[in-house]
Design an enzyme around this catalytic site. Sequence first.
Site, PDB file in Angstrom:
ATOM      1  CG  ASP A   1      -1.912   1.147   1.235  1.00 16.37           C
ATOM      2  OD1 ASP A   1      -1.667   2.141   0.528  1.00 16.37           O
ATOM      3  OD2 ASP A   1      -2.943   1.045   1.927  1.00 16.37           O
ATOM      4  CG  HIS A   2       0.789   4.366  -3.039  1.00 18.58           C
ATOM      5  ND1 HIS A   2      -0.334   3.833  -3.625  1.00 18.58           N
ATOM      6  CD2 HIS A   2       0.551   5.688  -2.903  1.00 18.58           C
ATOM      7  CE1 HIS A   2      -1.212   4.786  -3.835  1.00 18.58           C
ATOM      8  NE2 HIS A   2      -0.709   5.927  -3.408  1.00 18.58           N
TER       9      HIS A   2
ATOM     10  CG  HIS B   1      -4.935   4.236  -0.164  1.00 14.07           C
ATOM     11  ND1 HIS B   1      -3.843   3.409  -0.210  1.00 14.07           N
ATOM     12  CD2 HIS B   1      -5.170   4.597  -1.450  1.00 14.07           C
ATOM     13  CE1 HIS B   1      -3.441   3.269  -1.462  1.00 14.07           C
ATOM     14  NE2 HIS B   1      -4.228   3.979  -2.224  1.00 14.07           N
TER      15      HIS B   1
END
Length: 504
Positions: A192-193, A255
């Site tokens: 998950d960036h 996110h």
Amino acid sequence: MTSIRKKSKAHPAPPTTLFLFGAHGDLVKRLLMPALYNLSRDGLLGDGLRIIGVDHNAISDADFAKKLEDFIRAEAANKVGHDSLDPVLWAKLAKGISYVQGDFLDDSTYQALDAKIAESGTGNAVFYLATAPRFFSEVVRRLGSSGLLEEGDDAFRRVVVEKPFGSDLHTAEALNACLLKVMTEKQIYRIDHYLGKETVQNILVSRFSNSLFEAFWNNHYIDHVQITAAETVGVETRGSFYEHTGALRDMVPNHLFQLLAMVAMEPPAAFGADAVRGEKAKVVGAIRPWSTEEARANSVRGQYVAGEIAGKPLAGYCEEPNVAPDSTTETFVALKVMIDNWRWVGVPFYLRTGKRMSVRDTEIAICFKPAPYAQFRDTEVDELQPTYLRIQIQPNEGMWFDLLAKRPGPALNMANIELGFAYKDYFEMQPSTGYETLIYDCLTGDQTLFQRADNIENGWRAVQPFLDAWKEDASVQTYAAGENGPTAADELLTRDGRVWHSLG
């Protein structure tokens, strides 16, 4: 935290063969390759790194490397912090770049990958699935059946899986089962960036290294928490993807729930991967499971229609490329969730995310309960705004704390003073893609910033009631491009006597 420890004891990643499945996609050229260049610039990639693109298109090794170079060069100022690439640095990285043409569903492709590892001089390999989600399970099955996931005493094999990880609870569970059938949890890096952003990682540092924060980090002092991820862009070229995904699936179980977990988790016993990920999974698992009726009452679906931002006219979602003209896919969602544990019982968490909103702003706003006002009766104190601790993730990274102070003069007039800092004022902030830390962690075997199977499934379990409610009623409310969602999103808070924190 892990990243701080690494910065004080940085060492190059071990020799590794990094396979990039979906090598011609935007993710590889826009984010992964610039991130690898930045890691090389910082001396965090060893000489033994080999980067091998895997895709169905025919292209030579030299042309593939040149294609990547041209794109990074065009985006150099934004991606790598300089107006141009360092030719010596790029040449060093490019010499390890090659390409394998092959169908992801053809076993002969994996035989070619095995040959690449054999000629590399190292048994270490990372398989990065930068593909469409429909290929995740198929690629993993073939990696397993080809023996490519078998680890030796001195060789690791790891798989990086991009989001979306499933489309609901059932598909997420099925994908986890598929992965765990052919490898162990320690080999899986669900990425998950958002967790690669410095300000996100700093949430844990700020909470647990400053005793002042931990003293009031509970339902005795905090009234509610707001988490917002607002974008000014529309769906752009992602219409086909977005039609089957929508804002909820795209942003919330990954996110936004990751930000929620950072804020709400209990102190881990240590800042190791198992302890941190265990606490995050616990708090996401403690999100109250709404009934279908409750989920409908505690959620808002929105879709942008034609409007304008900064005087520029913009089309509505249904007028975007590859979007059905009668689509009811949501581009905005607002939710109210509750965490049923001792620390947070009674404290609502309000989440919202949307496209074509007025400003680009990702922030966490922690609203504190008001101080006793008896001594200020009949003064303007009763009309003062709530006080917040704001953690801004982007674009102006930093933290700000509200403090009430008296204005000079004979009257008892008060003002809200902001105490805080912007990262750019204290630290050298070089442009980055947000993937640098995550790629480095994968190469060095640190899973702290990656999601574990139970965390993924707990997230989908929390949003499943909303998906079920919307399946029964797929209606969507509209908001003009440039507005901050439909009016019902404001009503979601006003019925509780609260308001959204202003964006920007």
